[in-house]
Design an enzyme around this catalytic site. Structure first.
Site, PDB file in Angstrom:
ATOM      1  N   THR A   1       0.824  -1.206   0.000  1.00 11.64           N
ATOM      2  CA  THR A   1       0.000   0.000   0.000  1.00 11.64           C
ATOM      3  C   THR A   1       0.863   1.263   0.000  1.00 11.64           C
ATOM      4  OG1 THR A   1      -1.516   1.265   1.390  1.00 11.64           O
ATOM      5  CG2 THR A   1      -0.096  -0.273   2.531  1.00 11.64           C
ATOM      6  N   ASP A   2       0.285   2.358  -0.509  1.00 10.95           N
ATOM      7  CA  ASP A   2       0.995   3.644  -0.448  1.00 10.95           C
ATOM      8  C   ASP A   2       1.063   4.184   0.988  1.00 10.95           C
ATOM      9  OD1 ASP A   2      -1.687   4.314  -0.146  1.00 10.95           O
ATOM     10  OD2 ASP A   2      -1.724   5.811  -1.758  1.00 10.95           O
ATOM     11  N   GLU A   3       0.256   3.594   1.889  1.00  8.79           N
ATOM     12  CA  GLU A   3       0.217   4.130   3.259  1.00  8.79           C
ATOM     13  C   GLU A   3       1.535   3.913   4.002  1.00  8.79           C
ATOM     14  OE1 GLU A   3      -3.304   3.386   5.522  1.00  8.79           O
ATOM     15  OE2 GLU A   3      -4.608   3.661   3.803  1.00  8.79           O
TER      16      GLU A   3
ATOM     17  N   TYR B   1      -2.095  -0.442  10.920  1.00 11.97           N
ATOM     18  CA  TYR B   1      -2.199  -1.134   9.616  1.00 11.97           C
ATOM     19  C   TYR B   1      -0.985  -0.828   8.752  1.00 11.97           C
ATOM     20  CZ  TYR B   1      -3.385  -1.658   4.669  1.00 11.97           C
ATOM     21  OH  TYR B   1      -3.336  -1.966   3.325  1.00 11.97           O
TER      22      TYR B   1
ATOM     23  N   LYS C   1       2.061  -3.245   7.325  1.00 11.36           N
ATOM     24  CA  LYS C   1       2.364  -3.445   5.896  1.00 11.36           C
ATOM     25  C   LYS C   1       3.819  -3.033   5.611  1.00 11.36           C
ATOM     26  CE  LYS C   1      -0.010  -4.624   2.942  1.00 11.36           C
ATOM     27  NZ  LYS C   1      -0.376  -5.954   2.391  1.00 11.36           N
TER      28      LYS C   1
HETATM   29  P1  NAD Z   1      -9.729  -7.364   1.934  1.00 10.23           P
HETATM   30  O1  NAD Z   1      -9.779  -7.095   3.393  1.00 10.23           O
HETATM   31  O2  NAD Z   1     -10.932  -7.092   1.101  1.00 10.23           O
HETATM   32  O3  NAD Z   1      -9.349  -8.895   1.676  1.00 10.23           O
HETATM   33  C1  NAD Z   1      -8.355  -9.555   2.403  1.00 10.23           C
HETATM   34  C2  NAD Z   1      -8.484 -11.058   2.125  1.00 10.23           C
HETATM   35  O4  NAD Z   1      -7.453 -11.732   2.866  1.00 10.23           O
HETATM   36  C3  NAD Z   1      -9.826 -11.665   2.573  1.00 10.23           C
HETATM   37  O5  NAD Z   1     -10.318 -12.540   1.582  1.00 10.23           O
HETATM   38  C4  NAD Z   1      -9.469 -12.426   3.837  1.00 10.23           C
HETATM   39  O6  NAD Z   1     -10.316 -13.544   4.076  1.00 10.23           O
HETATM   40  C5  NAD Z   1      -8.024 -12.845   3.545  1.00 10.23           C
HETATM   41  N1  NAD Z   1      -7.256 -13.074   4.789  1.00 10.23           N
HETATM   42  C6  NAD Z   1      -7.154 -12.225   5.848  1.00 10.23           C
HETATM   43  N2  NAD Z   1      -6.382 -12.799   6.804  1.00 10.23           N
HETATM   44  C7  NAD Z   1      -5.961 -14.001   6.304  1.00 10.23           C
HETATM   45  C8  NAD Z   1      -5.143 -15.038   6.825  1.00 10.23           C
HETATM   46  N3  NAD Z   1      -4.588 -14.947   8.042  1.00 10.23           N
HETATM   47  N4  NAD Z   1      -4.899 -16.121   6.036  1.00 10.23           N
HETATM   48  C9  NAD Z   1      -5.465 -16.224   4.807  1.00 10.23           C
HETATM   49  N5  NAD Z   1      -6.276 -15.274   4.277  1.00 10.23           N
HETATM   50  C10 NAD Z   1      -6.526 -14.178   5.022  1.00 10.23           C
HETATM   51  O7  NAD Z   1      -8.458  -6.575   1.394  1.00 10.23           O
HETATM   52  P2  NAD Z   1      -8.229  -5.826   0.003  1.00 10.23           P
HETATM   53  O8  NAD Z   1      -8.727  -4.440   0.129  1.00 10.23           O
HETATM   54  O9  NAD Z   1      -8.676  -6.697  -1.078  1.00 10.23           O
HETATM   55  O10 NAD Z   1      -6.626  -5.752   0.015  1.00 10.23           O
HETATM   56  C11 NAD Z   1      -5.850  -6.823  -0.483  1.00 10.23           C
HETATM   57  C12 NAD Z   1      -4.374  -6.476  -0.335  1.00 10.23           C
HETATM   58  O11 NAD Z   1      -4.091  -5.287  -1.070  1.00 10.23           O
HETATM   59  C13 NAD Z   1      -3.939  -6.206   1.102  1.00 10.23           C
HETATM   60  O12 NAD Z   1      -2.656  -6.742   1.270  1.00 10.23           O
HETATM   61  C14 NAD Z   1      -3.915  -4.698   1.209  1.00 10.23           C
HETATM   62  O13 NAD Z   1      -2.964  -4.271   2.152  1.00 10.23           O
HETATM   63  C15 NAD Z   1      -3.498  -4.314  -0.207  1.00 10.23           C
HETATM   64  N6  NAD Z   1      -3.970  -3.004  -0.668  1.00 10.23           N
HETATM   65  C16 NAD Z   1      -5.295  -2.666  -0.600  1.00 10.23           C
HETATM   66  C17 NAD Z   1      -5.710  -1.434  -1.127  1.00 10.23           C
HETATM   67  C18 NAD Z   1      -7.166  -1.014  -1.103  1.00 10.23           C
HETATM   68  O14 NAD Z   1      -7.487   0.124  -1.469  1.00 10.23           O
HETATM   69  N7  NAD Z   1      -8.100  -1.868  -0.717  1.00 10.23           N
HETATM   70  C19 NAD Z   1      -4.782  -0.565  -1.707  1.00 10.23           C
HETATM   71  C20 NAD Z   1      -3.416  -0.945  -1.741  1.00 10.23           C
HETATM   72  C21 NAD Z   1      -3.035  -2.174  -1.236  1.00 10.23           C
HETATM   73  O1  DAU Z   2      -4.170   3.954   0.308  1.00 10.58           O
HETATM   74  C1  DAU Z   2      -4.385   2.572   0.224  1.00 10.58           C
HETATM   75  C2  DAU Z   2      -5.241   2.102   1.377  1.00 10.58           C
HETATM   76  O2  DAU Z   2      -6.557   2.574   1.129  1.00 10.58           O
HETATM   77  C3  DAU Z   2      -5.235   0.589   1.561  1.00 10.58           C
HETATM   78  O3  DAU Z   2      -3.946   0.170   1.899  1.00 10.58           O
HETATM   79  C4  DAU Z   2      -6.217   0.176   2.663  1.00 10.58           C
HETATM   80  O4  DAU Z   2      -6.268  -1.237   2.765  1.00 10.58           O
HETATM   81  C5  DAU Z   2      -7.585   0.707   2.304  1.00 10.58           C
HETATM   82  O5  DAU Z   2      -8.513   0.394   3.324  1.00 10.58           O
HETATM   83  C6  DAU Z   2      -7.529   2.227   2.084  1.00 10.58           C
HETATM   84  O6  DAU Z   2      -7.272   2.917   3.331  1.00 10.58           O
HETATM   85  P1  DAU Z   2      -8.042   4.290   3.708  1.00 10.58           P
HETATM   86  O7  DAU Z   2      -7.982   4.451   5.167  1.00 10.58           O
HETATM   87  O8  DAU Z   2      -7.569   5.413   2.872  1.00 10.58           O
HETATM   88  O9  DAU Z   2      -9.538   3.894   3.206  1.00 10.58           O
HETATM   89  P2  DAU Z   2     -10.979   4.100   3.878  1.00 10.58           P
HETATM   90  O10 DAU Z   2     -11.982   3.746   2.847  1.00 10.58           O
HETATM   91  O11 DAU Z   2     -11.083   3.480   5.221  1.00 10.58           O
HETATM   92  O12 DAU Z   2     -11.029   5.693   4.086  1.00 10.58           O
HETATM   93  C7  DAU Z   2     -10.898   6.586   2.996  1.00 10.58           C
HETATM   94  C8  DAU Z   2     -10.977   7.995   3.550  1.00 10.58           C
HETATM   95  O13 DAU Z   2     -12.309   8.241   4.033  1.00 10.58           O
HETATM   96  C9  DAU Z   2     -10.065   8.233   4.742  1.00 10.58           C
HETATM   97  O14 DAU Z   2      -9.559   9.566   4.679  1.00 10.58           O
HETATM   98  C10 DAU Z   2     -10.986   8.084   5.957  1.00 10.58           C
HETATM   99  C11 DAU Z   2     -12.327   8.568   5.429  1.00 10.58           C
HETATM  100  N1  DAU Z   2     -13.531   7.913   6.005  1.00 10.58           N
HETATM  101  C12 DAU Z   2     -13.581   6.554   6.039  1.00 10.58           C
HETATM  102  C13 DAU Z   2     -14.665   5.894   6.566  1.00 10.58           C
HETATM  103  C14 DAU Z   2     -14.714   4.389   6.632  1.00 10.58           C
HETATM  104  C15 DAU Z   2     -14.584   8.681   6.457  1.00 10.58           C
HETATM  105  O15 DAU Z   2     -14.556   9.929   6.394  1.00 10.58           O
HETATM  106  N2  DAU Z   2     -15.672   8.032   6.977  1.00 10.58           N
HETATM  107  C16 DAU Z   2     -15.767   6.678   7.067  1.00 10.58           C
HETATM  108  O16 DAU Z   2     -16.785   6.155   7.587  1.00 10.58           O
END
Ligand code: NAD
Ligand code: DAU
Length: 347
Positions: free
Chosen positions: A128-130, A153, A157
């Site tokens: 992630t970019d975080e 989180y 990562k």
């Molecule tokens: P998600 O939470 O939707 O899915 C995570 C998956 O991992 C689920 O299917 C869950 O069952 C599985 N999982 C969790 N713990 C596990 C374990 N101990 N063993 C096996 N499986 C397990 O997450 P996502 O949003 O699809 O993100 C996927 C990956 O991409 C993560 O590594 C996250 O850090 C990264 N990522 C997400 C975003 C985003 O915007 N969602 C952006 C950048 C990177």
């Molecule tokens: O940048 C990549 C990341 O983006 C991934 O690594 C994470 O897995 C993914 O969850 C996401 O993280 P964020 O914290 O940016 O996403 P989230 O959707 O939780 O929140 C987006 C923005 O909205 C953040 O500034 C917090 C705000 N927010 C979020 C929720 C859930 C609100 O204002 N209200 C809310 O209820």
């Protein structure tokens, strides 16, 4: 090729698995997932009977199980997405993030080192970019930006990224890492901003916006992320990191208002009706102000670019949620209700 995708039943993972299963009929794609609250096999219904798709239920933290799975299958490559992914949950309960994101990654690295077909494939870690921390009003994250994670989180990562790099340097493991910005699209669990807003608008529930809603995220359509992952898996250079982003920055409040406007129209509501649900609530602890990605390395080296404009992507996403309200109801019954109550009732 035998490819293990971890976390393939989650949001991004399901799009990656579908793309690999459909795009590479000669590759055997194994999806290893624990099926936590975020994992759902319904996300992969359309491909579950394909001959090159295999599902394995299991926990990446279970070292003995992981070792025997790798010993038996001798995977060529691993695409590692399994993780605890929600920042708010990492604030209320960090331990699960340390277990899965750090120790789970270490188990996979070691099993791949011992039993993987490392002369053929690679260990691809999705991050992630975080990990880079937060930006002010200007600037972008590049692959050389220093790590400065701010939430449990992102710290977990960042730790996993460091482990992957260390296994490369110390054990010569062929690894590649990508760090992506915020994804949106279908099958996104409704704890995250975009699907949560869509769900609450449909149900006429308050829309919780943290702080003043001025924080900025760079949104990328999930299928564009899956396309980048496909490219990096097959053509990325070993030992490298690639940043992935949408060049699509939005203040949270603006994205919330946009979703409200689109849904007013689609649901035949009075213009402005849904935005009356917006409720400013207590800010997230340690809330990163802004993320923005410079993806020029990936564009120049591998020719990737986002194919879906934000206008198209958000419309597709909203339409998917309108058509799949039964999916939303199923994933948000039970544990989600308890989570929502805990996160939002006192805010
Ligand atoms: P998600 O939470 O939707 O899915 C995570 C998956 O991992 C689920 O299917 C869950 O069952 C599985 N999982 C969790 N713990 C596990 C374990 N101990 N063993 C096996 N499986 C397990 O997450 P996502 O949003 O699809 O993100 C996927 C990956 O991409 C993560 O590594 C996250 O850090 C990264 N990522 C997400 C975003 C985003 O915007 N969602 C952006 C950048 C990177
Ligand atoms: O940048 C990549 C990341 O983006 C991934 O690594 C994470 O897995 C993914 O969850 C996401 O993280 P964020 O914290 O940016 O996403 P989230 O959707 O939780 O929140 C987006 C923005 O909205 C953040 O500034 C917090 C705000 N927010 C979020 C929720 C859930 C609100 O204002 N209200 C809310 O209820």
């Amino acid at each position: 090729m035998k490819i293990l995708v971890t976390g393939g039943a989650g949001f991004i993972g399901s799009h990656v698995v579908r793309r690999l299963v459909n795009g590479y009929p000669d590759h055997q794609i194994y999806n290893l997932d624990k099926l936590t609250y975020a994992g759902n096999l319904e996300n992969l219904k359309d491909i579950e009977s394909k001959q090159n798709y295999h599902f394995v239920k299991g926990d990446i933290c279970d070292e003995a199980f992981i070792v025997s799975l790798f010993e038996e299958n001798k995977f060529d490559s691993v695409v590692h997405l399994a993780a605890e992914s929600h920042v708010d949950r990492s604030i209320s309960g960090p331990k699960a993030f340390l277990q899965t994101n750090i120790l789970g990654t270490a188990n996979l690295l070691d099993a791949y080192r011992l039993y993987g077909n490392i002369s053929v494939g690679k260990f691809y870690h999705i991050s992630t970019d975080e990990v880079y921390g937060e930006l002010g009003e200007t600037g972008k994250f590049t692959e050389t930006t220093c790590y400065k994670p701010n939430s449990p989180y992102s710290a977990s990562k960042a730790s996993s990224d460091h482990l992957v790099r260390a296994w490369h340097k110390t054990f010569n493991l062929p690894v590649v890492i990508s760090n992506c910005s915020n994804n949106y699209g279908s099958n996104h669990f409704p704890e995250k901003l975009i699907p949560l807003v869509i769900k609450n608008v449909i149900e006429r529930k308050p829309i919780p916006v943290y702080g003043e809603g001025k924080n900025v995220r760079d949104w990328l359509f999930v299928e564009d992320h899956a396309a980048a992952i496909d490219l990096i898996l097959h053509h990325g250079r070993v030992g490298e990191t690639y940043n992935i982003g949408g060049e699509n920055e939005w203040q949270n409040i603006e994205i919330v208002k946009l979703i409200c406007r689109i849904l007013d129209e689609k649901l035949n509501r009075r213009i402005g009706e849904s935005s009356e649900l917006i409720t400013f609530v207590k800010d997230r602890a340690g809330h990163d102000f802004r993320y923005a990605i410079d993806a020029s390395k990936l564009k120049m080296e591998l020719g990737w670019k986002p194919e879906v404009t934000f206008e198209e992507g958000i419309e597709k996403t909203i339409d998917w949620y309108l058509k799949n309200q039964d999916w939303v109801q199923r994933v948000s019954s039970g544990e989600y209700q308890h989570y929502y109550e805990q996160q939002y009732s006192q805010r």
